[in-house]
Write a protein that holds these residues in place. Sequence first.
Motif, PDB file in Angstrom:
ATOM      1  N   GLY A 175       0.848  -1.187   0.000  1.00 55.56           N
ATOM      2  CA  GLY A 175       0.000   0.000   0.000  1.00 55.56           C
ATOM      3  C   GLY A 175       0.880   1.232   0.000  1.00 55.56           C
ATOM      4  O   GLY A 175       1.836   1.328  -0.768  1.00 55.56           O
ATOM      5  N   ARG A 176       0.572   2.211   0.865  1.00 55.37           N
ATOM      6  CA  ARG A 176       1.460   3.371   0.996  1.00 55.37           C
ATOM      7  C   ARG A 176       2.606   3.000   1.934  1.00 55.37           C
ATOM      8  O   ARG A 176       2.382   2.657   3.094  1.00 55.37           O
ATOM      9  N   ILE A 177       3.832   3.050   1.422  1.00 55.27           N
ATOM     10  CA  ILE A 177       4.990   2.679   2.231  1.00 55.27           C
ATOM     11  C   ILE A 177       5.271   3.779   3.244  1.00 55.27           C
ATOM     12  O   ILE A 177       5.294   4.968   2.916  1.00 55.27           O
ATOM     13  N   LEU A 178       5.483   3.371   4.494  1.00 53.60           N
ATOM     14  CA  LEU A 178       5.704   4.311   5.586  1.00 53.60           C
ATOM     15  C   LEU A 178       7.167   4.407   5.982  1.00 53.60           C
ATOM     16  O   LEU A 178       7.692   5.504   6.194  1.00 53.60           O
ATOM     17  N   SER A 179       7.833   3.249   6.102  1.00 57.78           N
ATOM     18  CA  SER A 179       9.183   3.279   6.652  1.00 57.78           C
ATOM     19  C   SER A 179       9.952   2.027   6.266  1.00 57.78           C
ATOM     20  O   SER A 179       9.373   1.010   5.850  1.00 57.78           O
ATOM     21  N   THR A 216       0.853   0.664   4.797  1.00 59.65           N
ATOM     22  CA  THR A 216      -0.520   0.681   5.296  1.00 59.65           C
ATOM     23  C   THR A 216      -1.221  -0.655   5.086  1.00 59.65           C
ATOM     24  O   THR A 216      -2.116  -1.014   5.851  1.00 59.65           O
ATOM     25  N   HIS A 217      -0.828  -1.405   4.045  1.00 60.59           N
ATOM     26  CA  HIS A 217      -1.520  -2.655   3.721  1.00 60.59           C
ATOM     27  C   HIS A 217      -0.717  -3.903   4.076  1.00 60.59           C
ATOM     28  O   HIS A 217      -1.234  -5.015   3.941  1.00 60.59           O
ATOM     29  N   GLY A 218       0.522  -3.732   4.503  1.00 62.40           N
ATOM     30  CA  GLY A 218       1.297  -4.908   4.853  1.00 62.40           C
ATOM     31  C   GLY A 218       2.728  -4.570   5.192  1.00 62.40           C
ATOM     32  O   GLY A 218       3.189  -3.438   4.980  1.00 62.40           O
ATOM     33  N   SER A 219       3.442  -5.546   5.738  1.00 60.89           N
ATOM     34  CA  SER A 219       4.847  -5.399   6.094  1.00 60.89           C
ATOM     35  C   SER A 219       5.600  -6.633   5.621  1.00 60.89           C
ATOM     36  O   SER A 219       5.016  -7.702   5.433  1.00 60.89           O
ATOM     37  N   GLN A 268       3.521 -10.010   6.148  1.00 63.73           N
ATOM     38  CA  GLN A 268       2.273 -10.041   6.906  1.00 63.73           C
ATOM     39  C   GLN A 268       1.325  -9.018   6.290  1.00 63.73           C
ATOM     40  O   GLN A 268       1.604  -7.816   6.279  1.00 63.73           O
ATOM     41  N   GLN A 269       0.215  -9.504   5.764  1.00 64.97           N
ATOM     42  CA  GLN A 269      -0.774  -8.645   5.121  1.00 64.97           C
ATOM     43  C   GLN A 269      -1.668  -7.982   6.164  1.00 64.97           C
ATOM     44  O   GLN A 269      -1.814  -8.474   7.292  1.00 64.97           O
TER      45      GLN A 269
END
Length: 374
Positions: free
Chosen positions: A152-156, A272-275, A286-287
Amino acid sequence: MNGVTGRMGYRQHLVRSVLALRDAGGIVLEDGTRVGVEPVLVGRDPVKLADLAAQHRVERWTTDVDEVLADPDVDVYFDAQVTSRRPAALRAAMAAGKHVYTEKPTAETLDEAVALAREAARAGVTVGVVHDKLYLPGLVKLRRLVDEGFFGRILSLKGDFGYWVFEGESQPGQRPSWNYRAEDGGGITVDMFCHWNYVLEGLLGRVGAVTAKVATHVPVRWDERGREYTATADDAAYGIFEMPDGVIAQINSSWTTRVHRDELVEFQIDGTHGSAVAGLHRCVAQQRAHTPKAVWNPDLPSADRYRDQWLEVPANAELDNGFKAQWEEFLRDIAAGRPHRYDLLSAARGVQLAELGLRSSAEGRRLDVPEIAL
């Protein structure tokens, strides 16, 4: 191949890449034709070179690099020497009309790294710089998740690299002593920020700003002859990197840490949608829909097995040794007469980030990373 008596030059580039390609009959080009590969070993120690040549059935070795550069049958010059010897060697190779493939850093200063990139642009040869970590199976899988929009939107991004390098007193160190002497070009910032720059570029985009703190946690070490010396170079670096779209990356690099992770380097991207977490080989994800609701409760031991809550990301393809994979791509680029995507300008940006990281630490402030113009 200049510098193959060193650890990286020998293990990864000679044995696991070029000799592996030679023994496999060369590389297959896009049109189906096959090109053979035969190394010429170059260095300063004739005894070591002769031993390597005999051990690996290499016909030719020499201590005279000028002789090899003058040979019209030699197409490619590869450099794995110490950084201080690299710029002059790369210049000589390009002037001789050889294609160039080199380890990094390409130079000790940004000015010299940029000058080399400019000379390469004029030389009309194919030039490549080792960007091995982007070819590692774990990072190949992580990049695929980025490309497919999994996050999704990548945060970090957060990265953790390092291990305990013994001081050399009671047990020999795993790295050469020059790594810990600034006057000899040592230091983990100079070494690793060049890697982190291309890893971040390859996953998220160009680094826009850096804030770093470096340290020499172990001030005294012992060299290969058992002599005590003062460590003048940094053995740990803690960096925060500002990326496009507000993404924040933080990477710790240390030769003074003990490993409590699955691999010696790991990167985690959160979105936002997974890591996902990637090491050298594995990648787990992990979704959002499968994310357990963690609850902070310091009064009771946690019953959650957090690592078990992640799913393995499959390779879905045969992923070879990262060094060998890039060698194959570089040699195919030569045969096709096209530029290699990881060139001396990319390497110069790595040198730039290392310089700015050291300066950020010395001045105690955040620094912008300006664009480099050729």
